[in-house]
Motif scaffolding. Structure first.
Motif, PDB file in Angstrom:
ATOM      1  N   ASP A  26       0.839  -1.197  -0.207  1.00  0.00           N
ATOM      2  CA  ASP A  26       0.017  -0.113   0.045  1.00  0.00           C
ATOM      3  C   ASP A  26       0.909   1.201   0.120  1.00  0.00           C
ATOM      4  N   ALA A  27       0.328   2.177  -0.715  1.00  0.00           N
ATOM      5  CA  ALA A  27       1.042   3.727  -0.643  1.00  0.00           C
ATOM      6  C   ALA A  27       0.379   4.652   0.138  1.00  0.00           C
ATOM      7  N   LEU A  35      -3.392   5.816  -7.227  1.00  0.00           N
ATOM      8  CA  LEU A  35      -4.335   4.483  -7.339  1.00  0.00           C
ATOM      9  C   LEU A  35      -3.622   3.852  -8.485  1.00  0.00           C
ATOM     10  N   ASP A  36      -3.913   2.618  -8.741  1.00  0.00           N
ATOM     11  CA  ASP A  36      -3.398   1.815  -9.736  1.00  0.00           C
ATOM     12  C   ASP A  36      -4.570   1.787 -10.804  1.00  0.00           C
ATOM     13  N   ILE A  64     -10.193   1.689 -11.359  1.00  0.00           N
ATOM     14  CA  ILE A  64      -9.326   1.516 -10.217  1.00  0.00           C
ATOM     15  C   ILE A  64      -9.041   0.032  -9.862  1.00  0.00           C
ATOM     16  N   VAL A  65      -7.872  -0.645  -9.735  1.00  0.00           N
ATOM     17  CA  VAL A  65      -7.852  -1.870  -9.421  1.00  0.00           C
ATOM     18  C   VAL A  65      -7.919  -1.990  -7.982  1.00  0.00           C
ATOM     19  N   VAL A  66      -8.683  -2.979  -7.604  1.00  0.00           N
ATOM     20  CA  VAL A  66      -8.824  -3.367  -6.119  1.00  0.00           C
ATOM     21  C   VAL A  66      -8.607  -4.970  -5.995  1.00  0.00           C
ATOM     22  N   ASN A  67      -8.561  -5.428  -4.736  1.00  0.00           N
ATOM     23  CA  ASN A  67      -8.590  -6.754  -4.442  1.00  0.00           C
ATOM     24  C   ASN A  67      -9.773  -7.249  -3.911  1.00  0.00           C
ATOM     25  N   SER A  68      -9.886  -8.208  -3.324  1.00  0.00           N
ATOM     26  CA  SER A  68     -11.283  -8.884  -2.941  1.00  0.00           C
ATOM     27  C   SER A  68     -11.565  -8.258  -1.560  1.00  0.00           C
ATOM     28  N   THR A  82      -4.594   0.238  -3.754  1.00  0.00           N
ATOM     29  CA  THR A  82      -3.116   0.178  -3.577  1.00  0.00           C
ATOM     30  C   THR A  82      -2.798   1.519  -2.615  1.00  0.00           C
ATOM     31  N   VAL A  83      -3.771   2.333  -2.454  1.00  0.00           N
ATOM     32  CA  VAL A  83      -3.661   3.437  -1.400  1.00  0.00           C
ATOM     33  C   VAL A  83      -4.323   3.125   0.191  1.00  0.00           C
TER      34      VAL A  83
END
Length: 363
Positions: free
Chosen positions: A2-3, A270-271, A277-281, A286-287
């Motif tokens: 994470d950023a 953000l990615d 915007i790329v997210v996970n589950s 990424t922020v």
């Protein structure tokens, strides 16, 4: 990994809005996210660049029937937004409308600060982005800029405002035809103008408009909007013959489509892939502390339906809640549990009242 974003050089104004969760985007998914946060007992603010809640639905097709929301065989956009707004309002979210989220950074206290273009500053423990396709701007009607708000409109938030008027709707897509269908019963006369010979809209809608008495002009453009302080007519030009005709009207609805972009969100670290915007589950970006839900997100197997967005909003808020309090349960509980507790409390209160009345009577 994470950023984190550090503070920009300029400082926000005094009077910071402090909440547990900031939702960026007041469309259907954003409103449901506000409900989910409130249900968990979290304070929430909702920020949107539009002047009203509902996002694209309110701006583009509030009267259109929506058929793919669970539990509703058919529901008008306006009714769906109204229901979501009332559902969220139960917990008193702070609405920051007509405020485009601009800058974001992490504060020394592990909070997240977001400042709008007009200077409204919010500090939150977590941010949930539900901005749909991003900020969308209507395509202008050439030569009509000075009549905007004085007869030329790009959205129709209140169809009743056009009752009894002569109305011209310009455009060939579903939004143009939907507006024509919605306004035809209210207008004194309605003309639908499209610059091509065939509509992009569903033919069933075009046929319905014709059957409703809409004056349909194809291969025709608005050459000029006429009037003084307000609109009182338009000059139409036939693209085939070059002939012109002036017709009276008091309202011009320019449904010419819109352009969309993520705007300032692209500078938040953000990615982003293809404006998503790329997210996970967990719906985490990424922020650090920033989550996302709805059409704006991207992940393997993503399905862009409103019903999917509602589930993503619940997931995002649940994981944001755990970020705020690592000891909190990820599962928020069932809403019916609250109803049962309320019913039990009400029953106890009624029993106590009855006992008190009986005691007073016995005295």
């Amino acid at each position: 990994m994470d950023a984190q974003i550090t503070a920009p050089s300029k400082e926000g104004p005094a009077g910071t809005v402090a909440v547990d969760i900031l939702v960026v985007g007041a469309g259907p998914v954003g409103l449901y996210a506000a409900y989910c946060a409130g249900f968990r007992g979290l304070s929430v603010a909702v920020m949107d660049s539009l002047p009203e809640v509902g996002g694209q639905i309110s701006a583009l097709y509030p009267e259109k029937l929506i058929h793919d929301v669970a539990g509703f065989p058919a529901v008008r956009g306006r009714q769906l937004v109204d229901g979501l707004a009332r559902q969220a309002a139960r917990f008193g979210p702070r609405l920051l409308l007509d405020q485009q989220a601009d800058t974001l950074w992490h504060t020394p206290g592990d909070r997240i600060a977001v400042v709008s273009r007009s200077g409204v500053r919010v500090e939150a423990g977590a941010v949930v982005i539900t901005a749909g396709i991003g900020r969308f701007v209507p395509r202008p009607l050439p030569g009509a800029a000075h009549f905007t708000g004085r007869g030329v409109e790009f959205f129709v938030p209140d169809p009743e405002a056009h009752r009894g008027r002569e109305v011209v709707v310009a455009g060939g897509g579903d939004s143009a035809v939907d507006w024509a269908l919605a306004l035809a019963p209210l207008a004194k006369h309605l003309t639908l103008v499209h610059r091509r010979t065939a509509f992009r809209a569903h033919q069933a809608g075009v046929r319905a408009a014709a059957e409703a008495g809409v004056d349909i002009r194809t291969n025709t453009e608005i050459e000029a909007v006429l009037g003084g302080a307000t609109v009182d007519g338009v000059r139409l030009i036939d693209r085939a013959s070059g002939g012109t005709e002036e017709i009276p009207c008091q309202s011009v609805i320019a449904a010419l489509g819109f352009t969309a972009n993520l705007g300032p969100l692209e500078s938040w670290g953000l990615d982003i892939v293809d404006r998503r915007i790329v997210v996970n589950s967990r719906m985490a970006t990424t922020v650090t502390g920033v989550f996302a839900a709805g059409d704006i997100t991207e992940y393997p197997g993503k399905v862009r339906l409103m019903s999917v967005g509602f589930g993503e909003a619940a997931t995002a808020v649940a994981n944001a809640a755990v970020r705020l309090d690592p000891l909190a349960d990820l599962f928020p509980g069932h809403s019916t549990d609250g109803d049962q507790r309320t019913a039990h409390t009400r029953q106890s209160d009624n029993t106590e009242e009855k006992e008190a009345r009986d005691a007073l009577r016995d005295r």
